[in-house]
Motif scaffolding. Structure first.
Motif, PDB file in Angstrom:
ATOM      1  N   ARG A 103       0.931  -1.095   0.077  1.00 10.80           N
ATOM      2  CA  ARG A 103      -0.078   0.102   0.004  1.00 10.80           C
ATOM      3  C   ARG A 103       0.871   1.204  -0.025  1.00 10.80           C
ATOM      4  O   ARG A 103       0.626   2.389   0.713  1.00 10.80           O
ATOM      5  CB  ARG A 103      -0.890  -0.246   1.232  1.00 10.80           C
ATOM      6  CG  ARG A 103      -2.108  -1.148   1.296  1.00 10.80           C
ATOM      7  CD  ARG A 103      -2.854  -1.271   2.677  1.00 10.80           C
ATOM      8  NE  ARG A 103      -3.266   0.205   2.982  1.00 10.80           N
ATOM      9  CZ  ARG A 103      -4.056   0.819   2.524  1.00 10.80           C
ATOM     10  NH1 ARG A 103      -4.909   0.507   1.602  1.00 10.80           N
ATOM     11  NH2 ARG A 103      -4.511   1.836   3.000  1.00 10.80           N
ATOM     12  N   ILE A 104       1.872   1.206  -0.757  1.00 11.56           N
ATOM     13  CA  ILE A 104       2.759   2.436  -0.714  1.00 11.56           C
ATOM     14  C   ILE A 104       2.307   3.799  -1.194  1.00 11.56           C
ATOM     15  O   ILE A 104       2.669   4.625  -0.761  1.00 11.56           O
ATOM     16  CB  ILE A 104       4.143   1.956  -1.561  1.00 11.56           C
ATOM     17  CG1 ILE A 104       4.837   1.039  -0.812  1.00 11.56           C
ATOM     18  CG2 ILE A 104       5.120   3.343  -1.732  1.00 11.56           C
ATOM     19  CD1 ILE A 104       6.254   0.389  -1.074  1.00 11.56           C
ATOM     20  N   MET A 111       6.460   5.070   2.218  1.00  6.86           N
ATOM     21  CA  MET A 111       7.793   4.329   2.393  1.00  6.86           C
ATOM     22  C   MET A 111       8.403   4.743   3.730  1.00  6.86           C
ATOM     23  O   MET A 111       9.112   3.834   4.163  1.00  6.86           O
ATOM     24  CB  MET A 111       8.676   4.074   1.339  1.00  6.86           C
ATOM     25  CG  MET A 111       8.173   3.174  -0.032  1.00  6.86           C
ATOM     26  SD  MET A 111       8.932   3.403  -1.289  1.00  6.86           S
ATOM     27  CE  MET A 111      10.523   2.332  -0.828  1.00  6.86           C
ATOM     28  N   SER A 112       8.278   6.041   3.600  1.00  7.41           N
ATOM     29  CA  SER A 112       8.986   6.344   5.075  1.00  7.41           C
ATOM     30  C   SER A 112       8.584   6.154   6.298  1.00  7.41           C
ATOM     31  O   SER A 112       7.126   6.025   6.216  1.00  7.41           O
ATOM     32  CB  SER A 112       9.535   7.961   4.944  1.00  7.41           C
ATOM     33  OG  SER A 112       8.290   8.734   4.770  1.00  7.41           O
ATOM     34  N   GLY A 113       9.152   6.208   7.575  1.00  5.20           N
ATOM     35  CA  GLY A 113       8.500   5.808   8.812  1.00  5.20           C
ATOM     36  C   GLY A 113       7.970   4.800   8.913  1.00  5.20           C
ATOM     37  O   GLY A 113       6.860   4.443   9.988  1.00  5.20           O
ATOM     38  N   ARG A 114       8.122   3.706   8.202  1.00  7.80           N
ATOM     39  CA  ARG A 114       7.517   2.338   8.514  1.00  7.80           C
ATOM     40  C   ARG A 114       8.489   1.288   8.493  1.00  7.80           C
ATOM     41  O   ARG A 114       9.538   1.211   7.807  1.00  7.80           O
ATOM     42  CB  ARG A 114       6.840   1.732   7.061  1.00  7.80           C
ATOM     43  CG  ARG A 114       5.729   2.732   6.720  1.00  7.80           C
ATOM     44  CD  ARG A 114       5.071   2.305   5.128  1.00  7.80           C
ATOM     45  NE  ARG A 114       4.478   1.126   5.183  1.00  7.80           N
ATOM     46  CZ  ARG A 114       3.676   0.730   4.343  1.00  7.80           C
ATOM     47  NH1 ARG A 114       3.498   1.333   2.926  1.00  7.80           N
ATOM     48  NH2 ARG A 114       3.015  -0.739   4.481  1.00  7.80           N
ATOM     49  N   GLY A 155      15.523   4.248  -3.722  1.00  7.52           N
ATOM     50  CA  GLY A 155      17.041   4.463  -3.832  1.00  7.52           C
ATOM     51  C   GLY A 155      17.879   3.495  -4.529  1.00  7.52           C
ATOM     52  O   GLY A 155      17.420   2.528  -5.039  1.00  7.52           O
ATOM     53  N   LEU A 156      19.028   4.090  -4.921  1.00  7.02           N
ATOM     54  CA  LEU A 156      19.864   3.345  -5.821  1.00  7.02           C
ATOM     55  C   LEU A 156      20.327   1.971  -5.155  1.00  7.02           C
ATOM     56  O   LEU A 156      20.697   1.021  -5.954  1.00  7.02           O
ATOM     57  CB  LEU A 156      21.279   3.996  -6.000  1.00  7.02           C
ATOM     58  CG  LEU A 156      21.144   5.279  -6.944  1.00  7.02           C
ATOM     59  CD1 LEU A 156      22.507   6.002  -7.003  1.00  7.02           C
ATOM     60  CD2 LEU A 156      20.573   4.904  -8.280  1.00  7.02           C
ATOM     61  N   ARG A 157      20.175   1.857  -3.810  1.00  3.10           N
ATOM     62  CA  ARG A 157      20.410   0.628  -3.077  1.00  3.10           C
ATOM     63  C   ARG A 157      19.549  -0.537  -3.466  1.00  3.10           C
ATOM     64  O   ARG A 157      20.040  -1.587  -3.344  1.00  3.10           O
ATOM     65  CB  ARG A 157      20.099   0.682  -1.476  1.00  3.10           C
ATOM     66  CG  ARG A 157      21.046  -0.417  -0.708  1.00  3.10           C
ATOM     67  CD  ARG A 157      21.216   0.279   0.728  1.00  3.10           C
ATOM     68  NE  ARG A 157      19.833   0.181   1.397  1.00  3.10           N
ATOM     69  CZ  ARG A 157      19.460  -0.636   2.426  1.00  3.10           C
ATOM     70  NH1 ARG A 157      20.009  -1.869   2.546  1.00  3.10           N
ATOM     71  NH2 ARG A 157      18.314  -0.388   3.026  1.00  3.10           N
TER      72      ARG A 157
END
Ligand code: PLP
Length: 510
Positions: A168-169, A174-177, A205-207
């Motif tokens: 459910r992005i 995606m942040s803070g989860r 992110g590139l990662r």
């Protein structure tokens, strides 16, 4: 300022006609004499800035004076992508009918957000993309949507893959989860940087991007992909998307899409095929094996024949999404990129957001372009593609693409026959990667890889600076390789002979 000179309304129709005819003549002359221009602009950085007034004119100017400045100020600062000796990057060019498409699109100035705001754009887009789908012999379940560039098409494809992966992005972000593992996207080492930019933009992110090793032909090794996915799953990561390329940017190599499709199916991963450059050649039956992985004979049958209908899906036909750029190799002016999706509704789930002022009573029955991406207003790009396909006909387009591939193979044969030059990669389409080697005519002392790298770079820079032709380069296993792309609608065998002559003239002058 007198009221007579104050321009508050549009240009009168008579004046528009006068300058309009002048501009059409200008463009016709430009195309007729295109190979008299230096390919690369010869101006230094800052030249145009230094020659422009620092601020805007207070009173409107005579348009004749503006046009005169196009010759004086703009033309010297143009790098001529339409020049038949533009062989750098990917050689792309517009056809004249494509220019007509742009003229009318600008005149209509419609914003294809809703069907209602631009019915012609909405319906022509769906229709012409279905023509193109049939021309490339893609299954009927693929539905297309036009974006500006492949970079944007691919970003939307990755967004759709992320949506389908769950989490459910769209709503939760995606942040803070703590409940979202590292999401992985896979591609080969030789892909276009647009994939890296896509994962940056989407907050993955590139990662998240794992680049898979290639074989000696610069094609992704499927066993390495399978290993990487298994390793990532074991580490608790979630593979969401694999992006094989048919026609990589570096060498135009072809990743094994059929083997990659098997892996995606096994692990339930979104398969996005980047064929921004080479996709147009799928209109050639003899080229289709690059896309489907089927033997050449099987794909050479008439798409409308029964045999074709009996074939099971293979290669890119199994993809969730595919990007093809008519602005690269289908003589359509920049920009026009197509994203085909097996199920366009995933994209809609990811992006649809209907503000109150955009609600219409027909939204259940029509296709509203704004539902399939981040843009609200969308240009009427389908018109120029419709013009191109109707003007040339499928056979006209096929024969031009065949000629490009023939010219590239011809050039490659000269390289192969010469002791001074060496091929650096196979030529599946119309891109030749080669370099000067330590043959008999290379200056004494130029032998190590580092020397040869510097030698080839010098050859390229000298030719590009001369304005006679434009080449670009790539690095293959640390070796500097020249790239010669054949793709202009105006290129003929004599242009290839010219660039071969120039290359040989620059060969030994260290
Ligand atoms: N994908 C491939 C294989 C390409 O070669 C390119 C550009 O050359 C792109 C994507 C990006 O294309 P665009 O400029 O339309 O974003």
């Amino acid at each position: 300022m007198s009221n007579e000179t104050l321009k508050t309304g549009d240009m009168p129709a008579d004046e528009f006609r006068k300058y309009g005819y002048e501009i059409v003549d200008w463009i016709a002359n430009y195309f007729e004499h295109i190979d008299e221009f230096p390919v690369l602009s010869q101006v230094e950085p800052g030249w145009l800035t230094d020659n422009l007034p620092a601020s805007a004119p207070e009173s409107g100017e005579d348009f004749g004076a503006v046009l005169a400045d196009v010759d004086k100020l703009i033309l010297p600062a143009v790098t001529h992508w339409n020049h038949p000796n533009f062989h750098g990057l990917f050689s792309t060019s517009t056809s004249s009918v494509g220019v007509f498409g742009e003229m009318l699109t600008a005149a209509f100035d419609m914003k294809g957000m809703l069907w209602r705001t631009a019915p012609a754009s909405a319906e022509l887009e769906t229709h012409v993309l279905d023509w193109l789908r049939q021309m490339m012999d893609l299954p009927a379940h693929f539905e297309g949507i036009i974006y500006d560039t492949a970079s944007v098409s691919t970003m939307h494809a990755i967004a759709a893959a992320r949506e389908r992966a769950g989490f459910r992005i769209r709503d939760e972000g995606m942040s803070g989860r703590g409940d979202v593992p590292l999401l992985r996207v896979y591609c080969s080492e030789h892909v276009h940087s647009s994939i890296d930019k896509g994962v940056i933009t989407l907050g993955l992110g590139l990662r998240s991007l794992r680049k898979i090793a290639c074989n000696e032909r610069f094609e992704m090794v499927p066993e390495k992909l399978a290993e990487a996915i298994q390793e990532d799953i074991a580490a608790g990561y979630k593979p969401i998307c694999v992006i094989p390329t048919v026609g990589t940017t570096s060498t135009s190599s072809v990743d094994p899409v059929e083997a990659v499709a098997d892996i995606c199916e096994k692990y339930g991963i979104w398969l996005h095929v980047d064929t921004a450059y080479a996709g147009s050649t799928a209109i050639l039956p003899e080229m289709r094996h690059h896309f489907t992985g089927r033997p050449v004979e099987d794909d050479e049958t008439d798409p409308k024949s029964k045999i074709q209908n009996l074939k099971s899906e293979s290669g890119w036909e199994r993809a969730d999404s595919i990007v093809v750029n008519p602005h690269k190799w289908l003589f359509t002016p920049f920009d026009l990129s197509v994203l085909y999706c097996k199920d366009l509704s995933v994209l809609k789930d990811a992006f649809s957001l209907v503000a109150e002022y955009l609600k219409t009573s027909d939204e259940q029955t029509v296709k509203n372009g704004m539902d399939y991406g981040i843009q609200l207003g969308r240009r009427f790009r389908a018109l120029k593609l419709w013009f191109v396909i109707r003007y040339f006909g499928v056979e006209g387009l096929r024969s031009r693409l065949r000629e490009h591939c023939r010219l590239a193979r011809l050039f490659a044969s000269w390289v192969e026959e010469s002791p001074d030059w060496k091929m650096m990669a196979p030529v599946p389409f119309a891109l030749v990667c080669f370099r000067a080697c330590g043959g008999p005519h290379v200056s004494k002392g130029v032998t190590s890889d580092a020397d040869l790298n510097a030698h080839n770079e010098r050859i390229m820079n000298e030719i590009n600076a001369s304005g006679r032709a434009y080449l670009s380069h790539t690095k293959l296993n640390g070796k500097f390789a020249l790239r010669l792309s054949v793709g202009s609608i105006r290129v003929e065998e004599r242009h290839l002979k010219k660039v071969w002559r120039i290359l040989n003239e620059h060969l030994g002058a260290v």
